[in-house]
Design an enzyme around this catalytic site. Structure first.
Site, PDB file in Angstrom:
ATOM      1  N   ARG A 121       0.838  -1.219   0.000  1.00  0.00           N
ATOM      2  CA  ARG A 121       0.000   0.000   0.000  1.00  0.00           C
ATOM      3  C   ARG A 121       0.867   1.263   0.000  1.00  0.00           C
ATOM      4  NH1 ARG A 121      -2.507  -3.551   3.519  1.00  0.00           N
ATOM      5  NH2 ARG A 121      -1.192  -2.916   5.271  1.00  0.00           N
ATOM      6  N   CYS A 135       4.421  -0.813  25.496  1.00  0.00           N
ATOM      7  CA  CYS A 135       4.636   0.564  25.983  1.00  0.00           C
ATOM      8  C   CYS A 135       4.242   0.746  27.451  1.00  0.00           C
ATOM      9  CB  CYS A 135       3.857   1.552  25.127  1.00  0.00           C
ATOM     10  SG  CYS A 135       2.201   1.015  24.732  1.00  0.00           S
ATOM     11  N   GLY A 178      -1.512   4.517  20.819  1.00  0.00           N
ATOM     12  CA  GLY A 178      -1.075   3.143  21.073  1.00  0.00           C
ATOM     13  C   GLY A 178      -1.712   2.153  20.115  1.00  0.00           C
ATOM     14  N   LYS A 234       0.076  -9.012  29.183  1.00  0.00           N
ATOM     15  CA  LYS A 234       1.413  -8.605  28.731  1.00  0.00           C
ATOM     16  C   LYS A 234       2.129  -7.860  29.856  1.00  0.00           C
ATOM     17  CE  LYS A 234       0.130  -7.872  23.849  1.00  0.00           C
ATOM     18  NZ  LYS A 234      -0.251  -6.859  22.847  1.00  0.00           N
ATOM     19  N   ARG A 284      -8.442   2.463  27.754  1.00  0.00           N
ATOM     20  CA  ARG A 284      -8.175   3.409  26.646  1.00  0.00           C
ATOM     21  C   ARG A 284      -8.923   4.702  26.926  1.00  0.00           C
ATOM     22  NH1 ARG A 284      -4.290   2.554  23.548  1.00  0.00           N
ATOM     23  NH2 ARG A 284      -5.065   0.526  22.925  1.00  0.00           N
ATOM     24  N   HIS A 298       0.721   7.828  27.749  1.00  0.00           N
ATOM     25  CA  HIS A 298      -0.019   6.912  28.622  1.00  0.00           C
ATOM     26  C   HIS A 298       0.269   7.307  30.078  1.00  0.00           C
ATOM     27  CE1 HIS A 298      -0.738   4.597  25.119  1.00  0.00           C
ATOM     28  NE2 HIS A 298      -0.215   3.432  25.437  1.00  0.00           N
ATOM     29  N   ASN A 303       4.027   7.216  24.875  1.00  0.00           N
ATOM     30  CA  ASN A 303       3.985   5.808  24.449  1.00  0.00           C
ATOM     31  C   ASN A 303       4.679   5.579  23.114  1.00  0.00           C
ATOM     32  OD1 ASN A 303       1.504   7.401  23.779  1.00  0.00           O
ATOM     33  ND2 ASN A 303       1.123   5.660  22.438  1.00  0.00           N
TER      34      ASN A 303
HETATM   35  P1  NAP Z   1       0.115   1.540  12.370  1.00  0.00           P
HETATM   36  O1  NAP Z   1       0.171   3.019  12.532  1.00  0.00           O
HETATM   37  O2  NAP Z   1      -1.153   0.909  11.974  1.00  0.00           O
HETATM   38  O3  NAP Z   1       1.266   1.121  11.300  1.00  0.00           O
HETATM   39  C1  NAP Z   1       1.448  -0.195  10.882  1.00  0.00           C
HETATM   40  C2  NAP Z   1       2.689  -0.298  10.031  1.00  0.00           C
HETATM   41  O4  NAP Z   1       2.889  -1.660   9.667  1.00  0.00           O
HETATM   42  C3  NAP Z   1       2.582   0.494   8.725  1.00  0.00           C
HETATM   43  O5  NAP Z   1       3.843   0.980   8.360  1.00  0.00           O
HETATM   44  C4  NAP Z   1       2.140  -0.576   7.757  1.00  0.00           C
HETATM   45  O6  NAP Z   1       2.434  -0.297   6.410  1.00  0.00           O
HETATM   46  C5  NAP Z   1       2.974  -1.754   8.235  1.00  0.00           C
HETATM   47  N1  NAP Z   1       2.450  -3.007   7.743  1.00  0.00           N
HETATM   48  C6  NAP Z   1       1.221  -3.528   7.934  1.00  0.00           C
HETATM   49  N2  NAP Z   1       1.082  -4.683   7.236  1.00  0.00           N
HETATM   50  C7  NAP Z   1       2.262  -4.880   6.601  1.00  0.00           C
HETATM   51  C8  NAP Z   1       2.744  -5.880   5.729  1.00  0.00           C
HETATM   52  N3  NAP Z   1       2.003  -6.913   5.328  1.00  0.00           N
HETATM   53  N4  NAP Z   1       4.018  -5.768   5.261  1.00  0.00           N
HETATM   54  C9  NAP Z   1       4.785  -4.710   5.631  1.00  0.00           C
HETATM   55  N5  NAP Z   1       4.369  -3.713   6.443  1.00  0.00           N
HETATM   56  C10 NAP Z   1       3.129  -3.815   6.922  1.00  0.00           C
HETATM   57  O7  NAP Z   1       0.575   0.809  13.679  1.00  0.00           O
HETATM   58  P2  NAP Z   1       1.637   1.273  14.788  1.00  0.00           P
HETATM   59  O8  NAP Z   1       0.926   1.911  15.893  1.00  0.00           O
HETATM   60  O9  NAP Z   1       2.765   1.985  14.130  1.00  0.00           O
HETATM   61  O10 NAP Z   1       2.100  -0.132  15.348  1.00  0.00           O
HETATM   62  C11 NAP Z   1       2.784  -1.074  14.569  1.00  0.00           C
HETATM   63  C12 NAP Z   1       3.153  -2.264  15.412  1.00  0.00           C
HETATM   64  O11 NAP Z   1       4.106  -1.859  16.385  1.00  0.00           O
HETATM   65  C13 NAP Z   1       1.984  -2.844  16.210  1.00  0.00           C
HETATM   66  O12 NAP Z   1       1.258  -3.778  15.466  1.00  0.00           O
HETATM   67  C14 NAP Z   1       2.685  -3.465  17.389  1.00  0.00           C
HETATM   68  O13 NAP Z   1       3.122  -4.764  17.082  1.00  0.00           O
HETATM   69  C15 NAP Z   1       3.881  -2.557  17.582  1.00  0.00           C
HETATM   70  N6  NAP Z   1       3.599  -1.562  18.640  1.00  0.00           N
HETATM   71  C16 NAP Z   1       4.260  -1.710  19.779  1.00  0.00           C
HETATM   72  C17 NAP Z   1       4.022  -0.841  20.790  1.00  0.00           C
HETATM   73  C18 NAP Z   1       4.701  -1.030  22.078  1.00  0.00           C
HETATM   74  O14 NAP Z   1       3.981  -1.045  23.041  1.00  0.00           O
HETATM   75  N7  NAP Z   1       6.005  -1.135  22.151  1.00  0.00           N
HETATM   76  C19 NAP Z   1       3.131   0.187  20.682  1.00  0.00           C
HETATM   77  C20 NAP Z   1       2.460   0.339  19.499  1.00  0.00           C
HETATM   78  C21 NAP Z   1       2.717  -0.566  18.485  1.00  0.00           C
HETATM   79  P3  NAP Z   1       1.328   0.388   5.438  1.00  0.00           P
HETATM   80  O15 NAP Z   1       1.306   1.843   5.804  1.00  0.00           O
HETATM   81  O16 NAP Z   1       1.895   0.134   4.098  1.00  0.00           O
HETATM   82  O17 NAP Z   1       0.037  -0.293   5.694  1.00  0.00           O
HETATM   83  O1  3JN Z   2      -2.576  -0.151  22.918  1.00  0.00           O
HETATM   84  C1  3JN Z   2      -1.511   0.355  23.268  1.00  0.00           C
HETATM   85  O2  3JN Z   2      -1.452   1.428  23.857  1.00  0.00           O
HETATM   86  C2  3JN Z   2      -0.246  -0.361  22.991  1.00  0.00           C
HETATM   87  C3  3JN Z   2      -0.413  -1.301  21.873  1.00  0.00           C
HETATM   88  C4  3JN Z   2       0.472  -2.195  21.554  1.00  0.00           C
HETATM   89  C5  3JN Z   2       0.220  -3.156  20.489  1.00  0.00           C
HETATM   90  C6  3JN Z   2      -0.727  -2.879  19.509  1.00  0.00           C
HETATM   91  C7  3JN Z   2      -0.982  -3.818  18.515  1.00  0.00           C
HETATM   92  C8  3JN Z   2      -0.330  -5.021  18.505  1.00  0.00           C
HETATM   93  C9  3JN Z   2       0.931  -4.350  20.461  1.00  0.00           C
HETATM   94  C10 3JN Z   2       1.998  -4.592  21.470  1.00  0.00           C
HETATM   95  O3  3JN Z   2       3.021  -3.930  21.361  1.00  0.00           O
HETATM   96  O4  3JN Z   2       1.853  -5.416  22.371  1.00  0.00           O
HETATM   97  C11 3JN Z   2       0.631  -5.288  19.476  1.00  0.00           C
HETATM   98  C12 3JN Z   2       1.330  -6.608  19.420  1.00  0.00           C
HETATM   99  O5  3JN Z   2       2.412  -6.653  18.869  1.00  0.00           O
HETATM  100  O6  3JN Z   2       0.763  -7.592  19.911  1.00  0.00           O
END
Ligand code: NAP
Ligand code: 3JN
Length: 340
Positions: A44, A133, A164, A217, A239, A246, A319
């Site tokens: 995309r 986070c 988040g 988690k 939320r 956060h 976060n």
């Molecule tokens: P987001 O804004 O929805 O962004 C998702 C990213 O993943 C976009 O760059 C998207 O690309 C890419 N993606 C989705 N499907 C893909 C695929 N098939 N191949 C390659 N790239 C793909 O989500 P976000 O908030 O940045 O979070 C992303 C992930 O980070 C979460 O799912 C979670 O696992 C992790 N996360 C961790 C924390 C934490 O607590 N440490 C917090 C938030 C998120 P496109 O733009 O091309 O769709």
């Molecule tokens: O909801 C939040 O504030 C933190 C979200 C984290 C999150 C969102 C989507 C998928 C995670 C995570 O980091 O645990 C995931 C995931 O990787 O399971």
């Protein structure tokens, strides 16, 4: 194996997302030594151009063949992509710092918060997990208290912003807020209920025991990062209609008695913590205070006199930064420090 270099080839996987954007900004701000930055996302986003140090970098599609020659990859494209692509990247000699939950509880993968357990970076096998986070900000505040007085039990309630959940959730809060103020009906899509002017005690999926995955988690990750399975943790995650940052209300029971002043003194010296605690001047951690910052703000430090050794604190952190991007970049910084 990471080799010592002046500059490294770094990748951000999920570069177009909320966390990915922040990773690019944090790498730039902290002047991470980068020879070349590669950006990946889904089909995309193919051809999108993102800015890094005033230069446009074109986003490429993530495939199995992209990791050759990349030293460090910061993943934030969801757990499914991490499960599949992190081992592929590691086999190509790239070190993965993974932001998803995919590898966090794998016994062969260190789960690292640099202020808490940097030495765990010594035993990785190509994949290092970044905690959730809500866990990250909590353990930054808990670790110094644990070292001083051994924590027996933690009761935490979170107040988590919509960033988040990612980009789409931020748009949902914005549009719902505008629609409600204009007397229009709202139709939730990202969340099961209206998020504007509402608090949802529901983050991630519900499990059979009535807890959400986000709550589980926090329990499991805290024990692993602190290296102490005896710490009892119970969590309620909520939320709230806030864009960024956060907050958490944390009740702590310790083995040794600590006064609020002891806790203030301990936390004042702790890495990554700002004691922000002058309630008589209305000074306490807020989402508006921590947004855009890398530290964990701690305030409302007071005794819980319903138990022998109890302390209540209120914390806030960004976060997307300490909860995700900053922690990941700090891990990468430690890794390159260790090969020096
Ligand atoms: P987001 O804004 O929805 O962004 C998702 C990213 O993943 C976009 O760059 C998207 O690309 C890419 N993606 C989705 N499907 C893909 C695929 N098939 N191949 C390659 N790239 C793909 O989500 P976000 O908030 O940045 O979070 C992303 C992930 O980070 C979460 O799912 C979670 O696992 C992790 N996360 C961790 C924390 C934490 O607590 N440490 C917090 C938030 C998120 P496109 O733009 O091309 O769709
Ligand atoms: O909801 C939040 O504030 C933190 C979200 C984290 C999150 C969102 C989507 C998928 C995670 C995570 O980091 O645990 C995931 C995931 O990787 O399971």
């Amino acid at each position: 194996m990471l080799k010592k270099k002046d500059k490294y080839v770094v990748a951000v996987v999920g570069a177009t997302g909320a966390v990915g954007h922040e990773m690019i900004a944090v790498l730039e701000e902290r002047n991470f030594p980068i020879e070349k930055l590669k950006l990946f996302a889904s089909e995309r986003s193919e051809g999108k151009v993102l800015n890094f140090h005033n230069k446009g970098i074109t986003v490429e599609i993530l495939t199995e063949n992209v990791f050759e020659g990349i030293d460090i990859a910061l993943f934030s494209a969801g757990a499914e992509r991490s499960l599949h692509f992190a081992p592929v990247a590691a086999r190509a000699g790239c070190i993965v710092v993974d932001n998803s939950s995919a590898w966090r509880m794998d016994p062969g993968v260190p789960l690292v918060v640099p202020e808490v357990n940097p030495l765990d970076l010594k035993w990785h096998n190509g994949i290092i997990a970044n905690p959730n986070c809500s866990t990250i900000q909590m353990v930054v505040a808990l670790k110094p208290i644990h070292d001083a007085a051994k924590i027996k039990r933690v009761v935490v309630t979170t107040f988590q912003s919509v960033s988040g959940t990612g980009r789409k959730a931020m748009e949902e809060l914005l549009h719902q807020t505008a629609d409600i103020l204009n007397f229009k009906d709202v139709k939730p899509t990202v969340y099961p209920h209206q998020i504007a002017f509402n608090c949802l005690p529901h983050i991630d999926k519900f499990m059979d025991n009535g807890y959400t995955k986000e709550e589980i988690k926090m329990v499991n990750e805290t024990k692993k990062i602190m290296g102490d399975n005896s710490i009892k943790v119970t969590a309620t995650t909520v939320r709230v209609p806030v864009f960024r940052g956060h907050s958490e209300s944390i009740n702590i029971e310790t083995a040794k008695k600590l006064s609020p002043d002891d806790v203030r003194a301990i936390l004042a010296k702790a890495p990554g913590v700002i004691v922000y605690d002058a309630p008589e001047k209305n000074v306490y951690p807020l989402q508006t205070v921590c947004a855009g910052r890398d530290e964990v703000y701690v305030g409302r430090i007071r005794e819980d006199d319903t138990i022998e050794n109890g302390i209540n604190i209120w914390i806030a952190a960004d976060n997307l930064r300490k909860g995700a991007a900053t922690n990941a970049v700090q891990i990468a910084e430690k890794l390159i420090e260790m090969v020096k």
